[in-house]
Design a protein around this motif. Structure first.
Motif, PDB file in Angstrom:
ATOM      1  N   ASN A  19     119.338 -58.476  42.205  1.00  0.00           N
ATOM      2  CA  ASN A  19     119.162 -59.916  41.362  1.00  0.00           C
ATOM      3  C   ASN A  19     117.990 -60.564  41.616  1.00  0.00           C
ATOM      4  N   TYR A  20     116.805 -59.582  42.265  1.00  0.00           N
ATOM      5  CA  TYR A  20     115.655 -60.442  43.011  1.00  0.00           C
ATOM      6  C   TYR A  20     114.901 -61.005  41.913  1.00  0.00           C
ATOM      7  N   ASN A  21     114.390 -60.440  40.804  1.00  0.00           N
ATOM      8  CA  ASN A  21     113.698 -60.951  39.766  1.00  0.00           C
ATOM      9  C   ASN A  21     114.368 -62.179  39.136  1.00  0.00           C
ATOM     10  N   GLU A  22     115.609 -62.041  38.895  1.00  0.00           N
ATOM     11  CA  GLU A  22     116.421 -63.023  38.295  1.00  0.00           C
ATOM     12  C   GLU A  22     116.477 -64.334  39.231  1.00  0.00           C
ATOM     13  N   LYS A  24     114.318 -65.158  41.534  1.00  0.00           N
ATOM     14  CA  LYS A  24     113.247 -65.612  41.760  1.00  0.00           C
ATOM     15  C   LYS A  24     112.807 -66.564  40.710  1.00  0.00           C
ATOM     16  N   GLU A  25     113.151 -66.269  39.303  1.00  0.00           N
ATOM     17  CA  GLU A  25     112.923 -67.082  38.113  1.00  0.00           C
ATOM     18  C   GLU A  25     113.898 -68.122  38.149  1.00  0.00           C
ATOM     19  N   ASN A  26     114.946 -68.152  38.513  1.00  0.00           N
ATOM     20  CA  ASN A  26     115.831 -69.206  38.560  1.00  0.00           C
ATOM     21  C   ASN A  26     115.366 -70.255  39.595  1.00  0.00           C
ATOM     22  N   LEU A  27     114.992 -69.632  40.799  1.00  0.00           N
ATOM     23  CA  LEU A  27     114.378 -70.601  41.881  1.00  0.00           C
ATOM     24  C   LEU A  27     113.066 -71.501  41.201  1.00  0.00           C
ATOM     25  N   LYS A  28     112.419 -70.605  40.657  1.00  0.00           N
ATOM     26  CA  LYS A  28     110.868 -71.286  40.108  1.00  0.00           C
ATOM     27  C   LYS A  28     111.480 -72.526  39.445  1.00  0.00           C
ATOM     28  N   ASN A  29     112.368 -72.226  38.342  1.00  0.00           N
ATOM     29  CA  ASN A  29     112.498 -73.363  37.572  1.00  0.00           C
ATOM     30  C   ASN A  29     113.309 -74.422  38.329  1.00  0.00           C
ATOM     31  N   TYR A  30     114.337 -73.878  39.036  1.00  0.00           N
ATOM     32  CA  TYR A  30     115.024 -74.915  39.979  1.00  0.00           C
ATOM     33  C   TYR A  30     114.012 -76.045  40.904  1.00  0.00           C
ATOM     34  N   ILE A  31     113.063 -75.297  41.504  1.00  0.00           N
ATOM     35  CA  ILE A  31     112.109 -76.157  42.178  1.00  0.00           C
ATOM     36  C   ILE A  31     111.257 -77.002  41.372  1.00  0.00           C
ATOM     37  N   LYS A  32     110.849 -76.643  40.216  1.00  0.00           N
ATOM     38  CA  LYS A  32     109.952 -77.166  39.090  1.00  0.00           C
ATOM     39  C   LYS A  32     110.956 -78.537  38.664  1.00  0.00           C
ATOM     40  N   ASP A  33     112.193 -78.325  38.154  1.00  0.00           N
ATOM     41  CA  ASP A  33     112.864 -79.155  37.623  1.00  0.00           C
ATOM     42  C   ASP A  33     113.335 -80.438  38.495  1.00  0.00           C
ATOM     43  N   ASN A  34     113.711 -79.811  39.755  1.00  0.00           N
ATOM     44  CA  ASN A  34     114.249 -80.800  40.864  1.00  0.00           C
ATOM     45  C   ASN A  34     113.387 -81.521  41.797  1.00  0.00           C
ATOM     46  N   PHE A  35     112.243 -80.707  42.315  1.00  0.00           N
ATOM     47  CA  PHE A  35     111.563 -81.179  43.315  1.00  0.00           C
ATOM     48  C   PHE A  35     109.992 -81.321  43.288  1.00  0.00           C
ATOM     49  N   ILE A  62     119.912 -66.996  52.582  1.00  0.00           N
ATOM     50  CA  ILE A  62     118.630 -66.107  52.750  1.00  0.00           C
ATOM     51  C   ILE A  62     118.738 -65.705  54.198  1.00  0.00           C
ATOM     52  N   SER A  63     118.798 -66.520  55.120  1.00  0.00           N
ATOM     53  CA  SER A  63     118.449 -66.387  56.580  1.00  0.00           C
ATOM     54  C   SER A  63     119.480 -65.173  56.775  1.00  0.00           C
ATOM     55  N   LYS A  64     120.658 -65.619  56.434  1.00  0.00           N
ATOM     56  CA  LYS A  64     121.918 -64.904  56.854  1.00  0.00           C
ATOM     57  C   LYS A  64     121.777 -63.337  56.243  1.00  0.00           C
ATOM     58  N   ALA A  65     121.386 -63.301  54.989  1.00  0.00           N
ATOM     59  CA  ALA A  65     121.230 -61.956  54.438  1.00  0.00           C
ATOM     60  C   ALA A  65     120.289 -61.139  55.150  1.00  0.00           C
ATOM     61  N   LEU A  84     112.890 -61.406  50.438  1.00  0.00           N
ATOM     62  CA  LEU A  84     113.551 -62.590  50.936  1.00  0.00           C
ATOM     63  C   LEU A  84     112.382 -63.676  51.428  1.00  0.00           C
ATOM     64  N   ASN A  85     111.600 -63.124  52.022  1.00  0.00           N
ATOM     65  CA  ASN A  85     110.334 -64.095  52.660  1.00  0.00           C
ATOM     66  C   ASN A  85     109.773 -64.873  51.428  1.00  0.00           C
ATOM     67  N   ASN A  86     109.477 -64.294  50.344  1.00  0.00           N
ATOM     68  CA  ASN A  86     108.917 -64.811  49.206  1.00  0.00           C
ATOM     69  C   ASN A  86     109.845 -65.951  48.739  1.00  0.00           C
ATOM     70  N   LEU A  87     111.041 -65.611  48.410  1.00  0.00           N
ATOM     71  CA  LEU A  87     112.067 -66.711  48.073  1.00  0.00           C
ATOM     72  C   LEU A  87     112.052 -67.660  49.148  1.00  0.00           C
ATOM     73  N   GLU A  88     111.933 -67.447  50.276  1.00  0.00           N
ATOM     74  CA  GLU A  88     111.999 -68.426  51.598  1.00  0.00           C
ATOM     75  C   GLU A  88     110.968 -69.435  51.387  1.00  0.00           C
ATOM     76  N   GLU A  89     109.670 -68.798  51.166  1.00  0.00           N
ATOM     77  CA  GLU A  89     108.596 -69.550  50.948  1.00  0.00           C
ATOM     78  C   GLU A  89     108.466 -70.642  49.884  1.00  0.00           C
ATOM     79  N   MET A  90     109.083 -70.023  48.848  1.00  0.00           N
ATOM     80  CA  MET A  90     109.208 -70.936  47.681  1.00  0.00           C
ATOM     81  C   MET A  90     110.100 -72.265  48.063  1.00  0.00           C
ATOM     82  N   LEU A  91     110.981 -71.932  48.565  1.00  0.00           N
ATOM     83  CA  LEU A  91     111.951 -73.202  49.232  1.00  0.00           C
ATOM     84  C   LEU A  91     111.324 -74.115  50.180  1.00  0.00           C
ATOM     85  N   LYS A  92     110.600 -73.493  51.329  1.00  0.00           N
ATOM     86  CA  LYS A  92     109.908 -74.244  52.181  1.00  0.00           C
ATOM     87  C   LYS A  92     109.029 -75.510  52.058  1.00  0.00           C
ATOM     88  N   VAL A  93     108.510 -75.493  50.958  1.00  0.00           N
ATOM     89  CA  VAL A  93     107.658 -76.597  50.548  1.00  0.00           C
ATOM     90  C   VAL A  93     108.291 -77.884  50.365  1.00  0.00           C
TER      91      VAL A  93
END
Length: 445
Positions: A19-22, A24-35, A62-65, A84-93
């Motif tokens: 479910n990587y693409n799904e 990633k898209e959810n995270l992009k919207n989640y970060i945009k909407d909340n942060f 992510i780290s555990k996975a 996973l690193n890509n997702l991690e970088e999205m959250l780190k900012v």
């Protein structure tokens, strides 16, 4: 918080991120909407803390996975790790923004709390405007106080010490500064150190010294020495030493017989110690014409690596009557202590039993240690051991555990510890040893 779950397939030789693409898209919207446009300076530290915790939770998933997949399937893991690193970088900012704000605000809040305590303590000591000058001195604030390792108790003790020493130093300047008092005090407030004051005073009087050297010698100019033993309290001794320094008297310290303060421990990270308790006569009060309380019993157990290896239990003749109410509570009577050795002898044997071990007891900081120290001083022995008060330690867990009280009897009952004879020193010491290890478990959990 939206559900955040990583779905990955694990079969021999194959690792797929289903479910990587799904995700990633959810995270992009989640970060945009909340942060994306959040301003923590307006939202406040509570919001920042909540965001920090929420983002940290996802980073942890992510780290555990990453660890689990890498451990089981090292070959195809490289491709999934990049995802996973890509997702991690999205959250780190956004996580970094939230964390930086929380850290900054917590430091500001701790700084405010430290300065408020210092000013309140200075007020209690009656320092007035002088207290404010001490607090505002560039030498006052220790940046290490802001570190997480510095507990409230630790920095408060250091502030108490600074204020106490400042009273001694300023009193010395006031009594010996003469016409230079104002300028010496001003110099002191810059460094909060008598070293700087003495150096400054020396430079001010240099010309006079040169003139005196050129003058005709007299018998009064001949230098000599005397060895003097000064017996005084810690404050008095500090004052005397400062006075002699300000007068330019050369002092050589040959022997130091001053008692060392007992260090209070707050972390139960040791398994060897002496648990102790005392009983006293009690008093009807000075107003009623009664004397101060005296020790009637000292009980203790010596613990080595978690095992009781030796016990101490002695009565002492207090040299006065036991208050009837105390006698009913402890079951210690005047007749039981009449033929026992005086407190001076018992306290010496107790010191020999304790040695250099850490001393552990319940509510000893405000009670037992005061009697022990007073009796020891009279007997000519010194207790400079480190100590831990289990009463203070238990209070930290009171709300968490839902305890009604934190006295020794209550804790013994809570943990099912056999309290053979409550309010007897030997029994209370034995119980306290077991309570210490129960509290240590809570601390380490």
């Amino acid at each position: 918080m939206q559900k955040f779950e990583i779905i990955a397939t694990q079969t021999p030789g194959i690792v797929k991120f289903d479910n990587y693409n799904e995700l990633k898209e959810n995270l992009k919207n989640y970060i945009k909407d909340n942060f994306e446009n959040i301003d923590y300076s307006k939202q406040g530290i509570d919001v920042a803390k909540a965001d920090q915790d929420e983002l940290k939770g996802r980073l942890d998933i992510i780290s555990k996975a990453k660890k689990e997949l890498k451990s089981a399937y090292s070959a195809p893991y490289i491709e999934v790790e990049a995802m996973l690193n890509n997702l991690e970088e999205m959250l780190k900012v956004p996580y970094k923004r939230a964390k930086e704000y929380v850290d900054s605000e917590e430091k500001n809040m701790k700084t405010t709390a430290i300065l408020e305590y210092a000013r309140e303590k200075a007020s209690v000591l009656g320092l007035g405007d002088v207290g404010e000058k001490i607090v505002k001195s560039p030498a006052f604030f220790n940046k290490d106080w802001l570190l997480k390792k510095y507990t409230i108790k630790k920095y408060q003790n250091e502030i108490d010490g600074i204020l106490k020493q400042s009273i001694i130093d300023l009193t010395s300047i006031q009594k010996s500064g003469g016409e230079k008092e104002a300028i010496l005090k001003a110099r002191y407030f810059e460094t909060l150190s008598m070293d700087g004051v003495k150096s400054f005073l020396s430079s001010l009087t240099e010309e006079n010294v040169i003139e005196n050297e050129n003058s005709v010698d007299s018998d009064n100019n001949v230098r000599g020495y005397k060895i003097v033993k000064i017996t005084a309290t810690e404050d008095q001794m500090a004052f005397v030493m400062n006075q002699m320094d300000l007068l330019g008297i050369e002092v050589e310290e040959i022997e130091d017989g001053m008692p060392k303060p007992m260090q209070e421990l707050v972390i139960p990270d040791f398994d060897s110690f002496v648990a102790f308790d005392i009983e006293t006569t009690g008093t009807n009060g000075v107003a009623a014409g009664d004397g101060e309380p005296k020790i009637t019993e000292i009980g203790a157990v010596k613990v080595l690596n978690g095992v009781v290896v030796e016990k101490f239990d002695e009565f002492a003749n207090p040299g006065r009557k036991i208050v009837p109410m105390i006698s009913r509570m402890t079951h210690i009577t005047d007749e039981m202590v009449a033929d026992k050795p005086p407190v001076d002898e018992v306290i010496k044997r107790f010191k020999a039993f304790v040695g250099d071990n850490v001393m552990v007891g319940h509510n000893i900081k405000s009670s037992d240690l005061r009697y022990i120290t007073k009796a020891a001083n009279k007997a000519g022995v010194c207790f400079d051991n480190a100590f831990l008060d289990t009463y203070i330690l238990a209070k930290k867990f009171k709300n968490e555990k839902g305890w009604d009280k934190v006295n020794l009897g209550y804790l013994a009952n809570y943990y099912g510890i056999d309290h053979k004879e409550e309010h007897r020193a030997w029994s209370d010491a034995e119980v306290n040893e077991q309570v210490y290890f129960e509290l240590k478990k809570l601390y380490e959990a």
